[in-house]
Design a protein around this motif. Structure first.
Motif, PDB file in Angstrom:
ATOM      1  N   ASN A   1       0.871  -1.172   0.000  1.00 39.13           N
ATOM      2  CA  ASN A   1       0.000   0.000   0.000  1.00 39.13           C
ATOM      3  C   ASN A   1       0.910   1.224   0.000  1.00 39.13           C
ATOM      4  O   ASN A   1       1.933   1.237   0.677  1.00 39.13           O
ATOM      5  N   GLN A   2       0.550   2.250  -0.752  1.00 37.29           N
ATOM      6  CA  GLN A   2       1.367   3.463  -0.863  1.00 37.29           C
ATOM      7  C   GLN A   2       0.851   4.546   0.076  1.00 37.29           C
ATOM      8  O   GLN A   2      -0.354   4.766   0.181  1.00 37.29           O
ATOM      9  N   PHE A   3       1.809   5.222   0.761  1.00 36.93           N
ATOM     10  CA  PHE A   3       1.503   6.336   1.646  1.00 36.93           C
ATOM     11  C   PHE A   3       2.366   7.517   1.249  1.00 36.93           C
ATOM     12  O   PHE A   3       3.466   7.336   0.740  1.00 36.93           O
ATOM     13  N   HIS A   4       1.889   8.715   1.522  1.00 29.50           N
ATOM     14  CA  HIS A   4       2.710   9.897   1.257  1.00 29.50           C
ATOM     15  C   HIS A   4       2.880  10.675   2.553  1.00 29.50           C
ATOM     16  O   HIS A   4       1.902  10.970   3.242  1.00 29.50           O
ATOM     17  N   ASP A   5       4.125  10.975   2.893  1.00 28.12           N
ATOM     18  CA  ASP A   5       4.439  11.791   4.057  1.00 28.12           C
ATOM     19  C   ASP A   5       4.676  13.203   3.548  1.00 28.12           C
ATOM     20  O   ASP A   5       5.740  13.518   3.014  1.00 28.12           O
ATOM     21  N   ALA A   6       3.668  14.059   3.691  1.00 28.04           N
ATOM     22  CA  ALA A   6       3.739  15.433   3.173  1.00 28.04           C
ATOM     23  C   ALA A   6       4.766  16.268   3.924  1.00 28.04           C
ATOM     24  O   ALA A   6       5.385  17.160   3.343  1.00 28.04           O
ATOM     25  N   VAL A   7       4.983  15.980   5.208  1.00 26.76           N
ATOM     26  CA  VAL A   7       5.941  16.752   6.006  1.00 26.76           C
ATOM     27  C   VAL A   7       7.356  16.557   5.465  1.00 26.76           C
ATOM     28  O   VAL A   7       8.112  17.510   5.330  1.00 26.76           O
ATOM     29  N   GLU A   8       7.703  15.309   5.153  1.00 24.83           N
ATOM     30  CA  GLU A   8       9.050  15.028   4.655  1.00 24.83           C
ATOM     31  C   GLU A   8       9.086  14.863   3.135  1.00 24.83           C
ATOM     32  O   GLU A   8      10.133  14.534   2.577  1.00 24.83           O
ATOM     33  N   ALA A   9       7.966  15.084   2.472  1.00 26.32           N
ATOM     34  CA  ALA A   9       7.859  14.985   1.010  1.00 26.32           C
ATOM     35  C   ALA A   9       8.466  13.679   0.489  1.00 26.32           C
ATOM     36  O   ALA A   9       9.361  13.676  -0.344  1.00 26.32           O
ATOM     37  N   ARG A  10       7.955  12.559   1.011  1.00 26.45           N
ATOM     38  CA  ARG A  10       8.446  11.255   0.563  1.00 26.45           C
ATOM     39  C   ARG A  10       7.294  10.281   0.428  1.00 26.45           C
ATOM     40  O   ARG A  10       6.263  10.412   1.088  1.00 26.45           O
ATOM     41  N   THR A  11       7.486   9.306  -0.444  1.00 30.14           N
ATOM     42  CA  THR A  11       6.504   8.254  -0.661  1.00 30.14           C
ATOM     43  C   THR A  11       6.990   6.991   0.036  1.00 30.14           C
ATOM     44  O   THR A  11       8.165   6.636  -0.070  1.00 30.14           O
ATOM     45  N   LEU A  12       6.083   6.348   0.747  1.00 30.21           N
ATOM     46  CA  LEU A  12       6.407   5.135   1.491  1.00 30.21           C
ATOM     47  C   LEU A  12       5.499   4.004   1.015  1.00 30.21           C
ATOM     48  O   LEU A  12       4.346   4.231   0.634  1.00 30.21           O
ATOM     49  N   PHE A  13       6.013   2.789   1.069  1.00 33.80           N
ATOM     50  CA  PHE A  13       5.250   1.601   0.711  1.00 33.80           C
ATOM     51  C   PHE A  13       5.325   0.620   1.868  1.00 33.80           C
ATOM     52  O   PHE A  13       6.402   0.377   2.402  1.00 33.80           O
ATOM     53  N   ARG A  14       4.158   0.075   2.239  1.00 25.35           N
ATOM     54  CA  ARG A  14       4.103  -0.861   3.355  1.00 25.35           C
ATOM     55  C   ARG A  14       3.194  -2.019   2.984  1.00 25.35           C
ATOM     56  O   ARG A  14       2.129  -1.812   2.383  1.00 25.35           O
ATOM     57  N   PRO A  15       3.553  -3.250   3.359  1.00 25.85           N
ATOM     58  CA  PRO A  15       2.666  -4.384   3.117  1.00 25.85           C
ATOM     59  C   PRO A  15       1.326  -4.218   3.848  1.00 25.85           C
ATOM     60  O   PRO A  15       1.197  -3.428   4.781  1.00 25.85           O
ATOM     61  N   ILE A  16       0.360  -4.993   3.450  1.00 25.50           N
ATOM     62  CA  ILE A  16      -0.978  -4.985   4.037  1.00 25.50           C
ATOM     63  C   ILE A  16      -0.909  -5.477   5.483  1.00 25.50           C
ATOM     64  O   ILE A  16      -0.155  -6.399   5.799  1.00 25.50           O
ATOM     65  N   GLY A  17      -1.694  -4.863   6.343  1.00 27.52           N
ATOM     66  CA  GLY A  17      -1.756  -5.296   7.731  1.00 27.52           C
ATOM     67  C   GLY A  17      -2.172  -4.173   8.641  1.00 27.52           C
ATOM     68  O   GLY A  17      -2.621  -3.116   8.187  1.00 27.52           O
ATOM     69  N   GLY A  18      -2.002  -4.392   9.931  1.00 23.12           N
ATOM     70  CA  GLY A  18      -2.398  -3.377  10.890  1.00 23.12           C
ATOM     71  C   GLY A  18      -2.127  -3.814  12.308  1.00 23.12           C
ATOM     72  O   GLY A  18      -1.399  -4.781  12.559  1.00 23.12           O
ATOM     73  N   GLY A  19      -2.740  -3.110  13.232  1.00 21.81           N
ATOM     74  CA  GLY A  19      -2.497  -3.314  14.647  1.00 21.81           C
ATOM     75  C   GLY A  19      -3.015  -4.638  15.180  1.00 21.81           C
ATOM     76  O   GLY A  19      -4.036  -5.155  14.730  1.00 21.81           O
TER      77      GLY A  19
END
Length: 146
Positions: free
Chosen positions: A23-41
């Motif tokens: 899943n793709q995420f964007h960190d606007a504070v650090e202007a970077r794109t992150l990718f993380r596998p599916i899952g959660g807490g």
């Protein structure tokens, strides 16, 4: 402001032809794109293996089997300007519906209802500008030498 805490997390990489599902995420504070596998807490009293099956069902509406733990990571990070600390149980598993592997992406929903698209990506597609998280996951998967 809430008290800082360590969060227990279960993620699943779903290997398929040299790719993993992320899943793709964007960190606007650090202007970077992150990718993380599916899952959660992982919920209190829940085992990691049960958490990953639940999370995949909740986020993608799909059932999984052959779940196996491939490693555990500790992740201390900053996202959106806020510090985080997670103990991450990393699993591999198999989707029960084999047709899932033929799709270029999967539609999903976060716990807050936000829609996302999970995509299949090669390890070589991750770099400093589009980083695979949590830290240490590339090494765990054997994509980067320690």
């Amino acid at each position: 402001m809430s008290e800082p805490r360590i969060r227990a997390l279960a993620l699943c990489v779903f290997h398929h032809h040299g790719k993993i599902l992320v899943n793709q995420f964007h960190d606007a504070v650090e202007a970077r794109t992150l990718f993380r596998p599916i899952g959660g807490g992982i919920e209190f009293g829940e085992r990691g293996v049960d958490a990953i099956a639940r999370e995949v069902k909740e986020e993608l509406g799909l059932s999984i089997s052959d779940i196996r733990l491939i490693g555990t990571l500790e992740s201390i990070f900053t996202y959106a300007g806020k510090p985080g600390h997670e103990i991450v149980f990393v699993y591999d598993a198999r989707f029960d519906d084999a047709e899932v592997y033929e799709k270029p992406w999967l539609e999903g929903h976060e716990s807050d209802g936000a829609a996302f698209q999970a995509t299949w990506r090669f390890g070589s597609s991750f770099n400093a500008g589009s980083q695979l998280v949590p830290e240490g996951l590339s090494e765990l998967l054997g994509w980067v030498q320690k």
